[in-house]
Design an enzyme around this catalytic site. Structure first.
Site, PDB file in Angstrom:
ATOM      1  N   ALA A  18      93.297  32.395  12.720  1.00  0.00           N
ATOM      2  CA  ALA A  18      92.321  31.921  11.814  1.00  0.00           C
ATOM      3  C   ALA A  18      90.833  31.402  12.692  1.00  0.00           C
ATOM      4  O   ALA A  18      90.502  30.401  12.504  1.00  0.00           O
ATOM      5  CB  ALA A  18      93.022  30.553  11.343  1.00  0.00           C
ATOM      6  N   GLY A  19      90.560  32.346  13.492  1.00  0.00           N
ATOM      7  CA  GLY A  19      89.093  32.412  13.928  1.00  0.00           C
ATOM      8  C   GLY A  19      88.336  33.009  12.989  1.00  0.00           C
ATOM      9  O   GLY A  19      88.758  33.364  11.909  1.00  0.00           O
ATOM     10  N   GLU A 120      69.194  38.081  24.102  1.00  0.00           N
ATOM     11  CA  GLU A 120      70.138  37.887  24.870  1.00  0.00           C
ATOM     12  C   GLU A 120      70.079  39.398  25.844  1.00  0.00           C
ATOM     13  O   GLU A 120      69.464  40.208  25.605  1.00  0.00           O
ATOM     14  CB  GLU A 120      71.637  37.766  24.386  1.00  0.00           C
ATOM     15  CG  GLU A 120      71.745  36.357  23.693  1.00  0.00           C
ATOM     16  CD  GLU A 120      73.056  36.073  23.098  1.00  0.00           C
ATOM     17  OE1 GLU A 120      73.961  36.849  23.358  1.00  0.00           O
ATOM     18  OE2 GLU A 120      73.178  35.182  22.363  1.00  0.00           O
ATOM     19  N   HIS A 232      81.808  37.550  32.210  1.00  0.00           N
ATOM     20  CA  HIS A 232      80.481  36.914  31.887  1.00  0.00           C
ATOM     21  C   HIS A 232      80.011  36.495  33.031  1.00  0.00           C
ATOM     22  O   HIS A 232      80.736  35.778  33.839  1.00  0.00           O
ATOM     23  CB  HIS A 232      80.929  35.855  30.899  1.00  0.00           C
ATOM     24  CG  HIS A 232      79.486  35.278  30.125  1.00  0.00           C
ATOM     25  ND1 HIS A 232      78.785  34.419  30.699  1.00  0.00           N
ATOM     26  CD2 HIS A 232      79.205  35.320  28.875  1.00  0.00           C
ATOM     27  CE1 HIS A 232      77.744  34.111  29.790  1.00  0.00           C
ATOM     28  NE2 HIS A 232      77.842  34.630  28.735  1.00  0.00           N
ATOM     29  N   ARG A 273      75.597  42.675  30.821  1.00  0.00           N
ATOM     30  CA  ARG A 273      76.411  41.958  31.595  1.00  0.00           C
ATOM     31  C   ARG A 273      77.118  42.510  32.715  1.00  0.00           C
ATOM     32  O   ARG A 273      77.295  41.662  33.703  1.00  0.00           O
ATOM     33  CB  ARG A 273      77.649  41.311  30.714  1.00  0.00           C
ATOM     34  CG  ARG A 273      77.063  40.275  29.777  1.00  0.00           C
ATOM     35  CD  ARG A 273      77.910  39.478  28.751  1.00  0.00           C
ATOM     36  NE  ARG A 273      77.484  38.769  28.045  1.00  0.00           N
ATOM     37  CZ  ARG A 273      77.774  38.286  26.984  1.00  0.00           C
ATOM     38  NH1 ARG A 273      79.023  38.483  26.832  1.00  0.00           N
ATOM     39  NH2 ARG A 273      77.247  37.597  26.076  1.00  0.00           N
ATOM     40  N   HIS A 330      85.978  37.240  30.184  1.00  0.00           N
ATOM     41  CA  HIS A 330      85.383  36.449  28.961  1.00  0.00           C
ATOM     42  C   HIS A 330      85.788  37.530  27.700  1.00  0.00           C
ATOM     43  O   HIS A 330      86.022  36.934  26.540  1.00  0.00           O
ATOM     44  CB  HIS A 330      83.774  36.711  29.076  1.00  0.00           C
ATOM     45  CG  HIS A 330      83.013  36.380  27.834  1.00  0.00           C
ATOM     46  ND1 HIS A 330      83.196  34.728  27.519  1.00  0.00           N
ATOM     47  CD2 HIS A 330      82.139  36.965  27.329  1.00  0.00           C
ATOM     48  CE1 HIS A 330      82.470  34.837  26.465  1.00  0.00           C
ATOM     49  NE2 HIS A 330      81.741  35.869  26.348  1.00  0.00           N
ATOM     50  N   ARG A 365      80.344  45.410  26.346  1.00  0.00           N
ATOM     51  CA  ARG A 365      79.985  44.943  25.034  1.00  0.00           C
ATOM     52  C   ARG A 365      78.553  44.546  25.170  1.00  0.00           C
ATOM     53  O   ARG A 365      78.321  43.677  26.094  1.00  0.00           O
ATOM     54  CB  ARG A 365      80.837  43.933  24.428  1.00  0.00           C
ATOM     55  CG  ARG A 365      80.313  43.100  23.276  1.00  0.00           C
ATOM     56  CD  ARG A 365      81.388  42.337  22.618  1.00  0.00           C
ATOM     57  NE  ARG A 365      81.606  41.171  23.691  1.00  0.00           N
ATOM     58  CZ  ARG A 365      80.897  39.921  23.560  1.00  0.00           C
ATOM     59  NH1 ARG A 365      80.262  39.651  22.641  1.00  0.00           N
ATOM     60  NH2 ARG A 365      81.244  39.000  24.623  1.00  0.00           N
TER      61      ARG A 365
HETATM   62  C1  SIN Z   1      77.257  33.864  25.219  1.00  0.00           C
HETATM   63  O1  SIN Z   1      76.855  33.173  24.335  1.00  0.00           O
HETATM   64  O2  SIN Z   1      76.625  34.134  26.434  1.00  0.00           O
HETATM   65  C2  SIN Z   1      78.689  34.328  24.982  1.00  0.00           C
HETATM   66  C3  SIN Z   1      78.286  35.101  23.645  1.00  0.00           C
HETATM   67  C4  SIN Z   1      78.877  36.491  23.673  1.00  0.00           C
HETATM   68  O3  SIN Z   1      79.991  36.848  24.326  1.00  0.00           O
HETATM   69  O4  SIN Z   1      78.384  37.637  22.966  1.00  0.00           O
END
Ligand code: SIN
Length: 493
Positions: A18-19, A120, A232, A273, A330, A365
């Site tokens: 349930a995410g 990002e 991450h 990342r 992550h 990703r």
């Molecule tokens: C973040 O906010 O840095 C993580 C979000 C994500 O994993 O895409």
């Protein structure tokens, strides 16, 4: 195996988890007048989606395009992105954002009332939609949960855990929960999230240990790319009670910088990342420090209220001091193999969100593509499932119960296994460490090691000390785990 109880349910679609992906799949199915059973093992606040600080990546800006979003996704994914899946993501993500708005999710707007788009790592333009700044996951999941609770076609089994899938006549026909409840369904959608909490240092809630992957594997579904785990770059380190707390990349998008012990900047903070995590790891190794410093003193705290509050709670003042950060496990790029309609290799069994492996993330990703993926592929799974001929949805009879594919034990990794994954399948991996991991008591830990040993190259999040370069002959080649733990390779396009 729990004894099946008399509490049985028949449904068109059974959703496990349930995410964000599970809730949205349930709502999409109910919108088509389907009867849904939603199995929710963990309280809302313990789903990975609820913790998500990032947003939804979608090409919505005037200076953006599907092509640009696709290009950034492919660049980050290091020649392993399945283009057909990424194309679907970039084309359908904007519509999912609009659908979520129609469902009552209020995304952040700029002063003209237009969606405010964040930047990002790895994105060449502003593309990330947030809700409540860094509280996106919480806001989205709360709203979708409220809608699910009001929807008469959806029965929520709270506190129930899927224990086995029911497979007969070569298809999945339902599942049994750990309390004995039995659910027969035309389609089962696994939306249980990823497995990053198998690693000792993680940004994930403790439950993210790949239970859905194990369930699907037990039922004969193929898994893929289990060696591809994203670290991450900026998790809080060395602060009691906040170990692994994520400091969102969006903060670097607004100008926060990374500094080593001498105060020097050492990496482009907005590189993808894998690059940033590796640069931090290398700097930590050179200097012997445990963390680097994230300087967010110039950032407006009002834009990231929950991050700032959590840091202050932990005794850190982001307006005055650098925040100690280092990489942490992550996001699992690998998972249950699915096609472009989220179908696993077992008929009637679907997987969406982080539990799945569509191949769209490749070996690394692109930030915030994952929430978008949850919605795009959850919707596709339900559309596909409901377009197929009806089958019997009655729960299994006692004889059929024998055929259930049960979760292998132990389903949860102990502390020693989690430490071993961090040490032996961390940012830098060696043949020796991975071979040690083959003896781990936890099946998924062993499978991760097998896949990582198989990929004799370094690519994206996977860095092998003996094979430091990318092997071009492995471009677009995925490591597949089939039943009986046999490993093979497939090319996806
Ligand atoms: C973040 O906010 O840095 C993580 C979000 C994500 O994993 O895409």
């Amino acid at each position: 195996m729990p004894l099946p109880s008399s509490r049985t349910h028949g449904a068109d679609v059974a959703v496990v988890g349930a995410g964000a992906a599970g809730l949205y799949a349930a709502l999409c199915a109910a919108r088509e007048r389907a009867r849904v059973v939603l199995i929710s093992a963990t309280p809302l606040a313990q789903t990975a989606s609820y913790w998500a600080q990032g947003g939804l990546a979608a090409a919505l800006a005037a200076d953006d395009s599907f092509e640009l979003h696709l290009r950034d996704t492919e660049t980050a994914g290091r020649a392993l992105v399945r283009r057909s899946a990424a194309e679907i993501l970039v084309r359908e993500a904007p519509d999912c954002v609009r659908d979520l708005q129609a469902l009552g999710v209020r995304f952040d707007a700029d002063r003209f009332g237009q969606l405010a788009l964040g930047l990002e790592g790895g994105h060449s333009v502003r593309r990330v939609v947030h809700a409540g700044g860094s509280a996106t996951g919480r806001r989205v999941v709360r709203q979708l949960s409220a809608l699910v609770a009001e929807e008469p076609l959806i029965s929520v089994l709270e506190g129930a855990r899927a224990q086995a899938l029911w497979r007969s006549e070569d298809r999945c026909r339902g599942l049994i929960c750990d309390d004995g409840r039995v659910i027969g369904a035309r389609a089962v959608v696994i939306a249980t999230g990823g497995a990053a909490a198998l690693w000792a240092r993680t940004t994930n809630p403790p439950g993210s240990q790949g239970l859905g992957m194990l369930l699907a594997h037990a039922a004969g579904a193929a898994l893929a790319d289990l060696e591809l785990l994203q670290f991450h770059p900026t998790a809080v380190i060395g602060v009691r009670g906040r170990e692994g707390f994520l400091v969102t990349e969006a903060i670097r998008g607004e100008g926060a910088t990374l500094h080593d012990a001498t105060g020097e900047r050492f990496v482009d903070e907005l590189a993808p990342r894998d690059e940033v995590s590796r640069a931090i790891q290398a700097r930590l190794q050179e200097t012997g420090a445990r963390s680097v410093g994230l300087d967010m003193r110039a950032i407006d705290p009002a834009h990231f209220p929950n991050v700032v509050a959590a840091l202050r709670d932990a005794g850190l003042d982001p307006a005055r001091e650098l925040i100690p950060v280092a990489p942490a496990a992550h996001y699992m790029m690998g998972g249950i193999v699915t096609d472009l309609d989220a179908r696993s290799t077992v008929q009637g069994l679907y997987a969406v969100g982080e539990a799945s492996c569509t191949g769209l993330h490749g070996a690394n990703r692109l930030a915030s593509n994952s929430l978008s993926e949850c919605f795009v592929f959850a919707r596709r799974s339900v559309t596909d499932a409901l377009s197929r001929p009806r089958i019997r949805t009655a729960p299994p009879t006692p004889g059929e119960i024998e055929a259930l594919s049960e979760l292998p034990a132990p389903a949860r990794a102990d502390a020693a296994t989690r430490e071993a994954l961090w040490r032996d399948a961390g940012i830098v991996r060696s043949r020796e460490g991975l071979s040690r991991l083959l003896k781990a008591p936890h099946l998924l830990a062993r499978l991760i090691a097998r896949c990582a040993l198989e990929r004799t190259e370094s690519r994206g999040a996977h860095l092998r000390i003996e094979h430091p370069d990318r092997d071009p002959s492995l471009d677009h080649r995925h490591v597949i785990v089939e039943d009986a733990e046999s490993i093979s390779w497939q090319t996806w396009s």
